[in-house]
Design a protein around this motif. Sequence first.
Motif, mmCIF file in Angstrom:
data_model
loop_
_atom_site.group_PDB
_atom_site.id
_atom_site.type_symbol
_atom_site.label_atom_id
_atom_site.label_comp_id
_atom_site.label_asym_id
_atom_site.label_seq_id
_atom_site.Cartn_x
_atom_site.Cartn_y
_atom_site.Cartn_z
ATOM 1 N N PRO A 1 0.819 -1.229 0.000
ATOM 2 C CA PRO A 1 0.000 0.000 0.000
ATOM 3 C C PRO A 1 0.850 1.275 0.000
ATOM 4 O O PRO A 1 0.369 2.346 -0.359
ATOM 5 C CB PRO A 1 -0.815 -0.114 1.285
ATOM 6 C CG PRO A 1 -0.080 -1.094 2.148
ATOM 7 C CD PRO A 1 0.600 -2.045 1.218
ATOM 8 N N HIS A 2 2.129 1.172 0.439
ATOM 9 C CA HIS A 2 2.949 2.386 0.537
ATOM 10 C C HIS A 2 3.994 2.453 -0.563
ATOM 11 O O HIS A 2 5.035 3.098 -0.399
ATOM 12 C CB HIS A 2 3.605 2.459 1.921
ATOM 13 C CG HIS A 2 2.615 2.412 3.033
ATOM 14 N ND1 HIS A 2 1.741 3.445 3.290
ATOM 15 C CD2 HIS A 2 2.325 1.439 3.935
ATOM 16 C CE1 HIS A 2 0.960 3.114 4.318
ATOM 17 N NE2 HIS A 2 1.295 1.901 4.716
ATOM 18 N N LYS A 3 3.728 1.789 -1.653
ATOM 19 C CA LYS A 3 4.671 1.745 -2.775
ATOM 20 C C LYS A 3 5.154 3.146 -3.142
ATOM 21 O O LYS A 3 4.358 4.092 -3.139
ATOM 22 C CB LYS A 3 3.963 1.105 -3.973
ATOM 23 C CG LYS A 3 4.912 0.625 -5.042
ATOM 24 C CD LYS A 3 4.181 -0.124 -6.133
ATOM 25 C CE LYS A 3 5.182 -0.320 -7.247
ATOM 26 N NZ LYS A 3 4.690 -1.068 -8.350
ATOM 27 N N THR A 4 6.437 3.284 -3.423
ATOM 28 C CA THR A 4 7.131 4.543 -3.801
ATOM 29 C C THR A 4 7.228 5.572 -2.657
ATOM 30 O O THR A 4 7.704 6.673 -2.856
ATOM 31 C CB THR A 4 6.514 5.257 -5.039
ATOM 32 O OG1 THR A 4 5.268 5.850 -4.639
ATOM 33 C CG2 THR A 4 6.320 4.322 -6.212
ATOM 34 N N LYS A 5 6.757 5.216 -1.458
ATOM 35 C CA LYS A 5 6.901 6.163 -0.343
ATOM 36 C C LYS A 5 8.153 5.815 0.468
ATOM 37 O O LYS A 5 8.652 4.696 0.426
ATOM 38 C CB LYS A 5 5.665 6.118 0.557
ATOM 39 C CG LYS A 5 4.451 6.755 -0.112
ATOM 40 C CD LYS A 5 3.290 6.835 0.848
ATOM 41 C CE LYS A 5 2.071 7.457 0.182
ATOM 42 N NZ LYS A 5 0.876 7.270 0.999
ATOM 43 N N LEU B 1 7.234 11.328 -1.174
ATOM 44 C CA LEU B 1 8.301 12.208 -1.688
ATOM 45 C C LEU B 1 7.820 13.053 -2.860
ATOM 46 O O LEU B 1 8.292 14.159 -3.086
ATOM 47 C CB LEU B 1 9.508 11.370 -2.114
ATOM 48 C CG LEU B 1 10.198 10.603 -0.983
ATOM 49 C CD1 LEU B 1 11.194 9.603 -1.540
ATOM 50 C CD2 LEU B 1 10.906 11.540 -0.011
ATOM 51 N N ARG B 2 6.843 12.514 -3.595
ATOM 52 C CA ARG B 2 6.370 13.246 -4.791
ATOM 53 C C ARG B 2 5.713 14.571 -4.416
ATOM 54 O O ARG B 2 5.688 15.497 -5.211
ATOM 55 C CB ARG B 2 5.361 12.396 -5.563
ATOM 56 C CG ARG B 2 6.036 11.196 -6.217
ATOM 57 C CD ARG B 2 5.001 10.281 -6.826
ATOM 58 N NE ARG B 2 5.630 9.108 -7.421
ATOM 59 C CZ ARG B 2 4.958 8.062 -7.855
ATOM 60 N NH1 ARG B 2 3.642 8.050 -7.753
ATOM 61 N NH2 ARG B 2 5.588 7.039 -8.374
ATOM 62 N N GLU B 3 5.154 14.607 -3.210
ATOM 63 C CA GLU B 3 4.466 15.856 -2.803
ATOM 64 C C GLU B 3 5.423 16.841 -2.144
ATOM 65 O O GLU B 3 5.026 17.898 -1.692
ATOM 66 C CB GLU B 3 3.336 15.521 -1.810
ATOM 67 C CG GLU B 3 2.173 14.795 -2.457
ATOM 68 C CD GLU B 3 1.129 14.368 -1.432
ATOM 69 O OE1 GLU B 3 1.245 14.756 -0.242
ATOM 70 O OE2 GLU B 3 0.191 13.648 -1.812
ATOM 71 N N MET B 4 6.699 16.473 -2.054
ATOM 72 C CA MET B 4 7.648 17.317 -1.331
ATOM 73 C C MET B 4 8.319 18.329 -2.240
ATOM 74 O O MET B 4 8.643 18.019 -3.378
ATOM 75 C CB MET B 4 8.743 16.435 -0.737
ATOM 76 C CG MET B 4 8.526 16.100 0.688
ATOM 77 S SD MET B 4 9.914 15.089 1.201
ATOM 78 C CE MET B 4 10.193 15.791 2.773
ATOM 79 N N SER B 5 8.577 19.523 -1.701
ATOM 80 C CA SER B 5 9.304 20.520 -2.497
ATOM 81 C C SER B 5 10.775 20.106 -2.571
ATOM 82 O O SER B 5 11.252 19.307 -1.773
ATOM 83 C CB SER B 5 9.203 21.885 -1.826
ATOM 84 O OG SER B 5 9.922 21.846 -0.606
ATOM 85 N N LYS B 6 11.460 20.708 -3.520
ATOM 86 C CA LYS B 6 12.875 20.374 -3.715
ATOM 87 C C LYS B 6 13.688 20.691 -2.447
ATOM 88 O O LYS B 6 14.537 19.917 -2.031
ATOM 89 C CB LYS B 6 13.393 21.192 -4.901
ATOM 90 C CG LYS B 6 14.564 20.533 -5.576
ATOM 91 C CD LYS B 6 14.890 21.163 -6.918
ATOM 92 C CE LYS B 6 16.249 20.607 -7.303
ATOM 93 N NZ LYS B 6 16.950 21.319 -8.278
ATOM 94 N N THR B 7 13.396 21.857 -1.837
ATOM 95 C CA THR B 7 14.178 22.234 -0.643
ATOM 96 C C THR B 7 13.921 21.272 0.510
ATOM 97 O O THR B 7 14.839 20.909 1.236
ATOM 98 C CB THR B 7 13.861 23.667 -0.163
ATOM 99 O OG1 THR B 7 12.449 23.850 -0.279
ATOM 100 C CG2 THR B 7 14.555 24.725 -0.962
ATOM 101 N N ASP B 8 12.646 20.841 0.666
ATOM 102 C CA ASP B 8 12.344 19.889 1.733
ATOM 103 C C ASP B 8 13.060 18.562 1.506
ATOM 104 O O ASP B 8 13.554 17.940 2.445
ATOM 105 C CB ASP B 8 10.830 19.667 1.856
ATOM 106 C CG ASP B 8 10.182 20.740 2.723
ATOM 107 O OD1 ASP B 8 10.950 21.505 3.343
ATOM 108 O OD2 ASP B 8 8.944 20.820 2.779
#
Length: 638
Positions: free
Chosen positions: A521-525, A603-610
């Motif tokens: 269920p958490h694939k790619t996270k 990670l996809r929802e994260m900004s580059k700086t974060d």
Amino acid sequence: MNTIAEHIADFLKEYPPFDNLTFQELSDIATNIRVINLEKHAVLFQINDLLHDSFYVVASGVINLTTIADAEETIINKCHEGDIFGLRPFFAKNNYMMTAKAREESIIYAIPIAVFRPFVANNSDVLNFLLENFAINSRHAKDNVNSNGKLISDTAFYVDQQSEMQYIQSLAYNNSPLTTESNSIIKDVAILMTESMVDNIVICEKNNPIGIVTNADLSSKIATGRYPITETIDKIMSSPVVTVIENVSLAEAQLLMLKNNVTHLCVTKDGTSKSAVKGIISEHDLIVAQASNPGVLIKEIKRSQLPKDLKQIRDRLSDLIQNSIQKNIPISHISNIASEINLAIIKRAVELSILDLGSPPARFAWLSIGSQGRKEQLLLTDQDSILIFEDVAPEKYREVKDYFLRLAKRTTSILEKVGYEYCPNGHMGSNMLWCKSLTDWTKQYNSWMNTPGENSNDLSSIFFDYEIVFGEPKIEEVIENVIFKNAVNNTLFFDFLGNDALKRNSPLSFFKKFIVEEEGPHKTKFDIKTRALMPLIDAARLLILNANIKGIKNTYLRFKQLAITDSKNAEIYLSCAEAFLTLSKFRTVEGLKNDDSGQYINLREMSKTDKEKLKNALTPMKDLEELIKSKFQLTQFS
């Protein structure tokens, strides 16, 4: 007089927040300062005295700040040269909550608040210093002694952490305020206010606030006949309006009202008068908000009779955590408060169970283990606990254990209703394995620590992070002594714990890419708990047990302490301490966003700086791993 003022200005510029002011500004303040000589044991102000018009700086000597609890005088803090105290008149209208008494002959500078206020208004660094320090947790007075230029707020804070909260806490206020234009007639406006049952109206020009009229203006300017009721409203408005941004905290709002001597603040889109009005904060809103600070929450917990009451308080804690994070309050501050409230809730659950079942047949201790035992539980995670009862005669054992199992089942069931899920591994006092006598627990720890390989399947290292929630403190002491006695030169145990700490998978690939879940269920996270936080938690526990340092269960504080004890590796420990806070914050933000434990980061929802910040927080882990390998000569990992 001038030379005295210069001497005072010279002294003040060495200490925050005065070091943010120019020498000219300091000289202006210094000419208004009163110098007070206090004999030994002389009292400057005491509990319940009316507030003075000044706050104080210690020029020489020592001032004790004391409070009275249970008829005993307790020293909360010692103020040394350069320390600020007696700030209460800045922030509150009620009387002093503490006594300030000279411990030796002392010289004090009294700085009139009216003189200092404009400098606070014009200098955000000074304002921030006062606000942040108003939020200082001075309960642990010994941590604060002698740290130059710290500021000790004299609120009743050590008792219920009030001020820390006020800095964090957000406010509920009127989001649809009445507005009108400057050419409206006073009579029409007064009728509108009466019909809407509000005591204020904002005067706007193109939706931007230019003034405010309150009931006080109507009574002082109209009822007294100074202005006819047929005039336009702009004649009696107070202008300009004091404006604030939307997520202003309770303490900031309080400070602004006091500083500007107003009873209302206007909330605008960007916090200035050049943007649209979004709401209005009144003094009444501040009074209402005071009711949900931790001190009040803890009092409510103590009075709660039902799981649903406790659940409602726990939900308010989640809001508090969310607001605190938005305001960039240090995560260590937030954890302190959250753990106090979590602790009070668990304690109350045990009390309610005892009220149901009747008095316990023997003395016992309920210990939280795992994240709550480390004071790191910000989100609603599962519950982990153990129950230890004192040794009883063999023929009584069955019946006593039965009582405590019932007590534990009832308690864990209440906590589940509050929102703390049952531990999936069954690490709870309601499990027969984890509810037993002190002798049985002593055997359990002896066996875990002296033959760790043989029954390692049930050795969970969270049993070494514990905090007493309810019951007999001596029982916790006995367990602590057993653990530390067994730890001395116990190579086998540290070998086991060391390998355990290193077995977690690396968070980053060889090419410095995040290693994410490949299926399920958490694939790619990214699993921030297992890959990033647990290695730090495990390492801190391993090292602190090995260094034989008792009483420190919190990961951040464990690393800070290790940096002092093992100074040659201090740099690694300090960067691990910071990394732990950064990672905890990421996890908490994620958990609040998705209303879960925050374990898996998208990670996809994260900004580059974060992403960069997250990656940087993972860098000290390599050094930590090398340090553990060499310290414990662990070879099977390469």
